[in-house]
Design an enzyme around this catalytic site. Structure first.
Site, PDB file in Angstrom:
ATOM      1  N   ASP A   1      67.730  98.792   7.870  1.00 49.27           N
ATOM      2  CA  ASP A   1      68.070  97.937   8.372  1.00 49.27           C
ATOM      3  C   ASP A   1      69.466  97.771   7.818  1.00 49.27           C
ATOM      4  OD1 ASP A   1      68.566  95.324   8.157  1.00 49.27           O
ATOM      5  OD2 ASP A   1      66.757  94.709   8.864  1.00 49.27           O
ATOM      6  N   LEU A   2      70.712  97.793   7.938  1.00 51.45           N
ATOM      7  CA  LEU A   2      72.484  97.576   6.372  1.00 51.45           C
ATOM      8  C   LEU A   2      72.334  96.515   6.985  1.00 51.45           C
ATOM      9  CD1 LEU A   2      72.457 101.130   7.398  1.00 51.45           C
ATOM     10  CD2 LEU A   2      71.525 100.445   5.488  1.00 51.45           C
ATOM     11  N   GLU A   3      72.704  95.693   6.498  1.00 49.62           N
ATOM     12  CA  GLU A   3      72.856  94.507   5.822  1.00 49.62           C
ATOM     13  C   GLU A   3      73.700  93.697   5.056  1.00 49.62           C
ATOM     14  OE1 GLU A   3      69.891  91.240   6.166  1.00 49.62           O
ATOM     15  OE2 GLU A   3      68.452  92.749   7.829  1.00 49.62           O
ATOM     16  N   GLU A   4      73.838  92.532   4.792  1.00 50.78           N
ATOM     17  CA  GLU A   4      74.443  91.944   3.735  1.00 50.78           C
ATOM     18  C   GLU A   4      73.512  92.244   2.464  1.00 50.78           C
ATOM     19  OE1 GLU A   4      75.023  87.552   4.551  1.00 50.78           O
ATOM     20  OE2 GLU A   4      77.346  88.499   5.360  1.00 50.78           O
TER      21      GLU A   4
END
Length: 406
Positions: A154-157
């Site tokens: 889960d690659l997000e802010e």
């Protein structure tokens, strides 16, 4: 993108009680052999926080909905720093028995789990480890401990704004994919009206540069001015174009590597995604041959009291009218199974505004053509891209079309 993380049940004992377990299993039980599930189940697995946000019983969800797979969240770096995996930054994987017991209970009923790493809060291993190899080694501990057949990045802010951290995450994913033949790997990132934003596109370019192709890249079309299924399917169409232009794929190949990750009920920003919206998006994913359909979260897949939760968004209920596990059943359908029937319920409405199903207009949100909002007891539909233009204030030449009272 925000994901509610109210720490309502941080103690392992509470998690075990919520899972319906009467005693801790030995640590070795967490390595119990996983069930053999079709990859479609891992692609359909909704998110579940097993230690926080008042975790529901996974086995009760299985009985009531027919669900077989769960996306357990989240693996992070220790809050105090370091390159070792923990649950939510506080519970070391190396000494865990609480989550392992939940996994064993799921597997005893013929189900299985994927584990999600990253998310919105906390420090990620890609930020705290020094290189891709050490990042991969930390994640390998999780795979080995729980004998995983699936993992989600889960690659997000804010992590995906750190180019070095994202390079380590993508490099680690590639290493894990090579060292664990058959491992199902998904990558989840932020969704925008044009598919994904600048940092999401940079992440895709990093994957291309490293020669890494996961089972799917999924976007989260919520918390970004979305309202209802039309805006979400438009974003999925746009994201298909992003994948085609980035990797040189055909439309069909891009859809076969594309996924959807939604948020059930009211999102963090007050957007409204009811059962009808989920059905529309599910139909879109299946007719286009998409690779994944999941949502955040099972902790929220139950009705609040009152149903609208006073207009607030919650981490432990959906803030919309529903029966328990209504949204889990859409994942079951995506996996190709038939969920148990529930007693029929009335179509969902916006509890805060009578029959107004659209979310309330927000001055800070960005809307695109087709988005619907509620303002002054009317439903308004955007005629084109707009922000900070209040419906009903600019007449027939404005950005909003009045669809009538609701």
């Amino acid at each position: 993108m925000r994901r509610l993380r109210a720490v309502l049940c941080g103690a392992a004992a509470s998690a075990l009680a919520a899972a319906g377990l009467t005693a801790l299993l030995p640590a070795s039980a967490s390595g119990a052999e996983s069930a053999t599930l079709d990859k479609r189940w891992y692609a359909a697995a909704p998110y579940l926080m097993p230690l926080d946000n008042d975790p529901p019983s996974a086995t009760a969800i299985m009985d009531a909905s027919g669900l077989k797979a769960f996306q357990l969240a989240f693996i992070l770096a220790p809050n105090g720093g370091g390159c070792s995996p923990t649950w939510d930054g506080t519970a070391p994987v190396s000494s865990d028995t609480a989550v392992g017991s939940v996994i064993s209970a799921i597997r005893a009923k013929g189900g299985d789990v994927s584990v999600s790493i990253g998310g919105y809060g906390g420090t990620k291993l890609g930020q705290s480890c020094t290189d891709a190899a050490s990042t991969a080694a930390a994640y390998q501990q999780v795979i080995t401990k729980y004998q995983l057949k699936a993992i989600d990045f889960d690659l997000e802010e804010p992590e995906y704004e750190n180019t070095a951290a994202i390079a380590r995450e993508i490099g680690a994913a590639k290493i894990l994919q090579k060292n664990n033949p058959g491992l199902y790997v998904s990558v989840t990132t932020a969704g925008t009206a044009d598919g994904t934003g600048w940092f999401g596109k940079q992440m895709l370019n990093e994957a291309k540069a490293q020669g890494f192709t996961p089972d799917n890249f999924s976007i989260m079309p919520f918390d970004g001015g979305f309202n209802g299924a039309a805006s979400q399917t438009a974003a999925l169409t746009a994201f298909n174009g992003v994948l085609r232009s980035t990797f040189g794929w055909s439309e069909a190949t891009a859809y076969a590597h594309e996924g959807f990750s939604g948020m059930n009920g009211r999102s963090d920003t007050g957007e409204y995604f009811g059962q009808a919206d989920f059905q529309t998006v599910l139909d879109y994913t299946t007719t286009h041959g998409m690779a994944r359909f999941t949502f955040w979260s099972l902790n929220r897949d139950r009705q609040c009291s009152p149903a609208d939760n006073g207009g607030r968004t919650s981490g432990t209920c959906s803030s919309v009218p529903q029966s328990a596990w209504d949204f889990a059943k859409f994942s079951v359908k995506f996996a190709g199974a038939t969920p148990p029937a529930n007693p029929p319920t009335d179509p969902p409405t916006d509890p805060g505004t009578g029959q107004c199903a659209a979310g309330a207009w927000s001055a800070g949100a960005v809307y695109v053509k087709g988005d619907k909002v509620t303002q002054d007891g009317h439903t308004w539909e955007a005629k084109w891209w707009t922000t900070n233009e209040k419906p009903g204030t600019t007449g027939e030449w404005g950005a909003w079309q009045d669809d009538g009272p609701c």
